[in-house]
Design a protein around this motif. Structure first.
Motif, PDB file in Angstrom:
ATOM      1  N   MET A   1       0.815  -1.214   0.000  1.00 41.66           N
ATOM      2  CA  MET A   1       0.000   0.000   0.000  1.00 41.66           C
ATOM      3  C   MET A   1       0.850   1.266   0.000  1.00 41.66           C
ATOM      4  O   MET A   1       0.345   2.346  -0.230  1.00 41.66           O
ATOM      5  N   ASP A   2       2.143   1.115   0.281  1.00 38.67           N
ATOM      6  CA  ASP A   2       2.998   2.302   0.319  1.00 38.67           C
ATOM      7  C   ASP A   2       3.450   2.665  -1.091  1.00 38.67           C
ATOM      8  O   ASP A   2       4.457   2.187  -1.591  1.00 38.67           O
ATOM      9  N   ASN A   3       2.664   3.520  -1.716  1.00 39.35           N
ATOM     10  CA  ASN A   3       3.006   3.982  -3.072  1.00 39.35           C
ATOM     11  C   ASN A   3       3.420   5.448  -3.055  1.00 39.35           C
ATOM     12  O   ASN A   3       3.334   6.148  -4.060  1.00 39.35           O
ATOM     13  N   ILE A   4       3.856   5.923  -1.885  1.00 38.89           N
ATOM     14  CA  ILE A   4       4.216   7.338  -1.757  1.00 38.89           C
ATOM     15  C   ILE A   4       5.698   7.505  -2.092  1.00 38.89           C
ATOM     16  O   ILE A   4       6.542   6.814  -1.524  1.00 38.89           O
ATOM     17  N   PRO A   5       6.029   8.418  -2.982  1.00 38.73           N
ATOM     18  CA  PRO A   5       7.447   8.702  -3.226  1.00 38.73           C
ATOM     19  C   PRO A   5       7.998   9.557  -2.083  1.00 38.73           C
ATOM     20  O   PRO A   5       8.310  10.723  -2.257  1.00 38.73           O
TER      21      PRO A   5
ATOM     22  N   SER B   1       7.845   4.444  -6.763  1.00 33.88           N
ATOM     23  CA  SER B   1       6.870   3.799  -5.881  1.00 33.88           C
ATOM     24  C   SER B   1       5.480   3.743  -6.513  1.00 33.88           C
ATOM     25  O   SER B   1       4.985   4.750  -7.008  1.00 33.88           O
ATOM     26  N   SER B   2       4.851   2.561  -6.480  1.00 38.21           N
ATOM     27  CA  SER B   2       3.495   2.470  -7.033  1.00 38.21           C
ATOM     28  C   SER B   2       2.763   1.266  -6.474  1.00 38.21           C
ATOM     29  O   SER B   2       3.360   0.348  -5.923  1.00 38.21           O
ATOM     30  N   LEU B   3       1.440   1.288  -6.631  1.00 35.14           N
ATOM     31  CA  LEU B   3       0.606   0.185  -6.153  1.00 35.14           C
ATOM     32  C   LEU B   3       0.814  -1.081  -6.981  1.00 35.14           C
ATOM     33  O   LEU B   3       0.362  -2.151  -6.602  1.00 35.14           O
ATOM     34  N   ASP B   4       1.478  -0.967  -8.101  1.00 41.65           N
ATOM     35  CA  ASP B   4       1.698  -2.131  -8.963  1.00 41.65           C
ATOM     36  C   ASP B   4       2.890  -2.975  -8.517  1.00 41.65           C
ATOM     37  O   ASP B   4       3.179  -4.010  -9.125  1.00 41.65           O
TER      38      ASP B   4
END
Lengths: 415, 453
Positions: A281-285, A293-296
């Motif tokens: 869930m951590d997609n925060i740069p 960073s991404s949800l993928d």
């Protein structure tokens, strides 16, 4: 004396009274090994899974729990938490995850508090085991994590110092220096004369500079000699390649954590056969190390054949790795691999014997869920540790009860 | 004014000057937001949660001229683009009442960490919007999670940390171009550990919770005098701090009050009576369940997490049914909000609501999905003072709408299309219909954006 402390991997086996047989019928069993679920009965004796088969005929003295088709998974194991060693983050007096003078040699093992409120809380949410770890520090090695069974027994069941934790990346000084420190310490640990370690450290500029103790050097030596799992937190794509180089140069048993830029070096990571611990869930740069960073992330790594385990950024709620796993599946990760990442993958990678999967011969650490275990709105109906049904009462349920009753008295009299 | 002109020329001149000053104040930094161009769109055959507590099956929704023009079964509409939402869900745009996006942007570096003016315990004069970095990539991530409006607050280092502002989630290159039109400002206040830790550690007041209380009360006493002077038309030098506090006393500025503990919430309510103002929302109200009836009686919302706890002592008494208990207080008249205070949480408020609903039902309540949807739409809109414009699927409201791939309370569902004022602000199926901030453009690879999905 010091030496034995670090070479011994102490296993406190659980001591249980002899229990009657327990039969869980009609369980939709997720073994935890990445295979599809199937419906069968589970027979447990003396805390160990004896048989898994359809239509096991029960004897009259057996305890029976009908799962009625509900999902059953192995108890979840958190690969990195503060359970039992931190009670309240902002209160230093309740923290045992930071060391004063040890670095790589720091072990949290003897600080574990079986009465921590985090244990019933995480257990009632499906977590039956954890590796509790030292906290982040700027020195590249943080110290060692230990495995604990969350049965809250004062007779602690655990494995001391199952893995080393550390980091590589932005820290206020050059990461080139951190890499140099890694290399120099690996070399020092392998060449030092253990019988004369105190004197040799006195002559080492490196040891003097970082005020290293014999425990620190001996712990680093285990990474190479014993292939002790080494969990290295790193994010930037170029750093991941450096980590792979360190693994290959020193023959490390490397696990990478966070790896938010891994998709940029996917082939190299997959080829290096390195498992990862991620928070899907951590997609925060959050930093310039994490721009990709991404949800993928989970889906991309899973499809490349990389073994994934889960962490969560939220303190205290380590069970939320389940929500992370659900999001991972929503964004392309295989469902069965997601279950495996919270169970058998952790047990295998951190060498926790006879736990982490629903199979004959393993301890019966099981969770019966009231729905899809990857849905955040699902809760455990039963949690078993060593075949024993755990009380799901927590301080939180006690407070809920106290404040949902009508009363004319002060609520301090409701208990 | 005509009355003044005849009878009290001198006094009125002063009053005129004062009014002019106040008017100038209220007209500075106004929203210049303009909705993006939109087509007329009708979404048909959808499952809908309308944000008022209703669930509809096979319903249609017409978005026209930026507004919701019609909602109902089998709408007959010509000349509109039709989106078939068979098997999908439609909800109002999701609203977060507690965000620090822009003031604590990503990457979290010192040079743009602008959320706490932690130089004095009362800094009611600062406005969070003046700190917002318009390139924050977190806006876009929140948009992908269905967030159409969000309220940005200063941090909680201070007793009175400054003004908060509500935004439309359409990234643009000026703050004013993102401000939600006609939305009121808020005053951020903070109870408990943070102010006393920040200032106590410097040997300053407040160093204790009693110091906190004295600090707020002193500020209100000053503000009362200022407010009276203005009302009486006295020639008072304009004071930014007291402008904000007087705005609270006049009811124009809403109070968003960070407060974890039940006993402290009760003290804040008592203080609001002492100085005659209304608290709109208690934020991070981990112990709201202990005083849920009092909150409902006083018309105060509680903004809560589904399950955060333990990171500090005042967050130790978490119960998962907190949101449900607040919601159900006094015959269901409570105002419960799921908030994030977090750049990851804001992307998944639907999942947080799902957890809170399930926990409430496990504790014996009977909360429907349609009801739980209010916690992330209607109630935060009310708390931000924008319920007349958004927060529900009602005719005449801004067409802030999310089309979900499945039931929004499932972890597997995603926001497929997000409409803001009727314009398609985000489309999961079309990379060209997703915003990319300046920061993200060509940063890892000159030929692409930071991430492609």
């Amino acid at each position: 004396m010091r030496r034995s402390l670090f070479i011994l991997c102490i296993f406190f086996s659980f001591s249980s009274s002899i229990k009657a047989e327990l039969l869980i019928t009609q369980a939709n069993i997720h073994v935890g090994d990445g295979t599809d679920a199937f419906t069968a009965d589970i027979l447990i004796k003396d805390g160990v899974i004896q048989r898994i088969a359809t239509n096991i005929s029960a004897q009259s003295n057996w305890e029976i729990i009908d799962a009625g088709g509900l999902n059953v998974t192995p108890g979840l194991i958190s690969p990195t938490s503060n359970i039992g060693i931190v009670e309240i983050n902002a209160l230093d007096v309740t923290r045992d995850d930071e060391s004063e003078f040890l670095k790589s040699g720091f072990s949290v093992f003897h600080a574990f508090n079986p009465n921590s409120t985090l244990i019933p809380w995480n257990r009632s949410n499906g977590v039956t085991g954890t590796i509790s770890t030292p906290s982040w520090r700027s020195f590249p090695f943080w110290g060692m994590g230990s495995y604990f069974l969350l049965d809250a027994s004062m007779n602690i069941t655990g494995l001391k110092d199952v893995a080393m934790y550390g980091r590589l990346g932005s820290s206020g000084r050059s990461r080139a220096e951190d890499i140099l420190v890694f290399e120099a310490l690996f070399k020092l640990a392998m060449t030092i004369d253990i019988d004369d370690i105190e004197d040799e450290l006195d002559d080492s500029h490196l040891a003097e500079k970082f005020e290293l103790q014999p425990e620190d050097i001996l712990a680093i030596r285990r990474l190479i000699e014993e292939k002790l799992p080494f969990v290295l937190e790193t994010n930037r794509a170029a750093d991941i390649l450096q980590a792979i180089r360190l693994k290959n140069t020193f023959g490390l048993n490397l696990i990478l954590a966070s790896v938010e830029e891994a998709p940029l070096v996917l082939e190299a990571l997959a080829a290096a056969d390195i498992p990862v611990i991620i928070d899907p869930m951590d997609n925060i740069p959050d930093s310039f190390d994490e721009l990709a960073s991404s949800l993928d992330l989970a889906g991309t790594l899973d499809q490349a054949g990389i073994t994934i385990m889960f962490s969560t950024q939220r303190s205290h709620n380590y069970h939320l790795m389940r929500q992370g796993a659900g999001n991972a599946v929503a964004y392309g990760m295989d469902y069965n691999n997601a279950i495996k990442g919270m169970t058998k993958a952790v047990a295998d990678i951190f060498r926790i014997p006879n736990r982490g999967s629903v199979q004959v011969g393993n301890y019966a650490d099981l969770v019966v869920w009231d729905g899809d275990p990857l849905e955040p709105s699902t809760f455990p109906k039963y949690v078993f540790i060593n075949g024993e049904s755990m009380d799901l009462t927590t301080r939180s349920t006690r407070l809920t009860e106290r404040y949902s009753k009508e009363t004319s008295k002060p609520r301090s009299y409701l208990h | 004014m005509l009355f003044c002109a005849f009878f009290l020329v001198v006094g009125c001149e002063k009053a005129d000057i004062k009014e002019e000053v106040l008017q100038t104040e209220s007209q500075a930094f106004l929203s210049t937001y303009q909705p993006m161009a939109s087509e007329n769109i009708v979404i048909v055959n959808a499952n809908m949660f309308d944000g008022l507590g209703n669930e509809f099956k096979d319903y249609d929704l017409l978005l026209k001229d930026g507004k919701i023009q019609a909602i109902g079964p089998d709408l007959v509409i010509d000349g509109s683009e039709v989106i078939d939402a068979q098997g999908k869900w439609v909800t109002p745009g999701i609203i977060d009442i507690h965000s620090h996006m822009g003031v604590y942007p990503a990457p979290g570096v010192r040079t743009s960490s602008d959320g706490n003016e932690a130089t004095a315990p009362v800094t009611a004069e600062v406005w969070a919007e003046h700190s917002v970095w318009t390139q924050d990539p977190q806006f876009v991530l929140a948009l992908k999670g269905g967030i159409t409006s969000f309220h940005v607050l200063p941090g909680s280092a201070n007793l009175m940390g400054g003004r908060g502002t509500t935004f439309k989630n359409v990234p643009n290159n000026s703050i004013q171009a993102m401000k939600f039109p006609n939305a009121p400002h808020s005053l951020k206040m903070a109870c408990g550990e943070n102010p006393k830790r920040v200032y106590g550690s410097r040997g300053q007041s407040p160093a204790t919770r009693m110091g906190n209380m004295a600090g707020y009360r002193k500020a209100w006493i000053d503000a009362e005098r200022y407010y009276e002077d203005i009302q009486e038309g006295k020639d008072t030098k304009r004071d930014l701090r007291n402008d904000t506090l007087a705005g609270v006393l006049s009811g124009d500025i809403l109070v968003q009050n960070h407060c974890y503990r039940a006993d402290e919430m009760m003290m804040m309510i008592e203080m609001s009576k002492e100085f005659d103002y209304q608290i709109t929302t208690f934020h991070h109200a981990v112990e709201a369940y202990k005083v849920a009836d009092a909150l409902a009686e006083h018309g105060i919302c509680a903004a809560m997490w589904a399950d955060w706890w333990g990171f500090k002592h005042e967050a130790y008494d978490m119960v998962q049914a907190n949101i449900a208990i607040v919601d159900q207080a006094r015959g269901g008249s409570g105002c419960a909000i799921v908030h994030s205070d977090d750049e990851v949480g804001i992307q998944h408020l639907n999942q947080e609501a799902a957890k809170a609903m399930a926990a409430g039902n496990r504790a014996g309540y009977d909360i429907s999905e349609a009801r739980a949807m209010k916690w992330i739409t209607y109630n935060p809109a009310k708390a931000a003072g924008i319920l007349d414009q958004t927060g529900t699927l009602e005719v005449g409201k801004d067409a802030d709408v999310v089309l979900w791939s499945g039931n929004p309370f499932s972890v597997y569902s995603k926001a497929e299309k997000v409409f803001i004022d009727g314009a398609l602000a985000y489309d999961r199926d079309d990379p060209k219909k997703r915003p990319v901030t300046d920061f993200e453009l060509g940063i890892l690879n000159p030929n692409s954006a930071r991430i492609e999905s």
